[in-house]
Design an enzyme around this catalytic site. Sequence first.
Site, PDB file in Angstrom:
ATOM      1  N   ASP A  73       0.775  -1.071  -0.194  1.00 66.00           N
ATOM      2  CA  ASP A  73       0.074  -0.097  -0.083  1.00 66.00           C
ATOM      3  C   ASP A  73       0.833   1.178  -0.047  1.00 66.00           C
ATOM      4  OD1 ASP A  73      -1.952  -1.950   0.296  1.00 66.00           O
ATOM      5  OD2 ASP A  73      -2.941  -0.799   2.003  1.00 66.00           O
ATOM      6  N   ASP A  74       0.135   2.263  -0.411  1.00 67.18           N
ATOM      7  CA  ASP A  74       0.605   3.614  -0.161  1.00 67.18           C
ATOM      8  C   ASP A  74       1.743   4.050  -1.298  1.00 67.18           C
ATOM      9  OD1 ASP A  74      -1.386   3.494   1.687  1.00 67.18           O
ATOM     10  OD2 ASP A  74       0.193   3.820   3.264  1.00 67.18           O
ATOM     11  N   HIS A 124      -6.081   2.782  -4.563  1.00 66.49           N
ATOM     12  CA  HIS A 124      -6.035   3.279  -2.955  1.00 66.49           C
ATOM     13  C   HIS A 124      -6.452   4.610  -2.983  1.00 66.49           C
ATOM     14  CE1 HIS A 124      -5.301   2.262   1.102  1.00 66.49           C
ATOM     15  NE2 HIS A 124      -4.089   2.913   1.216  1.00 66.49           N
ATOM     16  N   HIS A 128      -5.588   9.965  -0.406  1.00 65.87           N
ATOM     17  CA  HIS A 128      -5.308   9.058   0.730  1.00 65.87           C
ATOM     18  C   HIS A 128      -5.649   9.902   1.848  1.00 65.87           C
ATOM     19  CE1 HIS A 128      -3.523   6.249   3.801  1.00 65.87           C
ATOM     20  NE2 HIS A 128      -3.629   5.308   2.903  1.00 65.87           N
ATOM     21  N   HIS A 220       3.804  -2.148   3.153  1.00 67.57           N
ATOM     22  CA  HIS A 220       3.793  -0.934   2.518  1.00 67.57           C
ATOM     23  C   HIS A 220       5.155  -0.794   1.912  1.00 67.57           C
ATOM     24  CE1 HIS A 220       0.683  -0.878   5.845  1.00 67.57           C
ATOM     25  NE2 HIS A 220       0.263   0.330   5.125  1.00 67.57           N
TER      26      HIS A 220
HETATM   27 ZN   LIG Z   1      -2.983   3.534   2.885  1.00 63.07          ZN
END
Ligand SMILES: [Zn+2]
Length: 280
Positions: A73-74, A124, A128, A220
Amino acid sequence: MSLCRADRFLLTSAAVTAGSAAVFGPSLLSLGVPLGAYAVMMADGVFRPASPIFYPTLVRGRTDRPHVALTFDDGPDPEITPAVLDMLAAHKARATFFVIGRYLEKHRTLGERMHREGHELGNHSWQHSYFQNFYPASGHGREIDRCAQLIKSVTQSKSEPWYRPPVGLKSPAMARASHKRNLKVVAWSIHSRDTMIRDPASVARGVVNRIRPGDIVLLHDGHDHEQRHRPLILQALPLLLQGLRERGLSSVTVSELSGETLPVASAPSGARLAADDARS
Ligand SMILES: [Zn+2]
């Protein structure tokens, strides 16, 4: 248009509470018991990423093969993601990257590399934002659509990417926006704790000791604050990939683990195209 699961839940809550008050008379007990029970379920729906109360959510995939799904993620993060891709390639592992749209826009070539190397790009959101879960459905829709459009242009695909909401939070408004788009929403069955634990060996061990076929692992490769990075993954990932190998497990994309598409390695290209068309 049909009601989404969250709206059916809210209507049922109101009906049961009203029914209780009608049958037993309005009292602390007749109103408090159903309201309390629904408040607990509401909290589960909002705060537990795997909760299906507001919207169907994939938490684990098929378990009949020695497959798991590593998800990152991210990102993409230009300082971290290229090395993550190198490590995945060295282990012939495929993964799903839940990218933040505004980062993908800046580092589009990293997204293209992910796709080229057999990985999946997931949505995502664009910003965010920690406040996204307070947005109305239209706000969720803008966040979802802007990131999805960019992913589709990077991967040259018409398929709607899997969606993982920021921080894994859901709300009735998020559910309405997802329902309208018929989105596939995914959480995880194993949180690696890579944002909390500082020792990479502990992160890898914590995942490897628990993991079984069908698990979806949250990792991540990026940070939602643009000036910060998550370098821990660079030390944890080789240990994790080695641990998977020792357990006879291999990492595939979320779509593959969910049984939605044939594995890239063994599928004839025609079959893959047909599967893509069927989903678009
Ligand atoms: Zn996230």
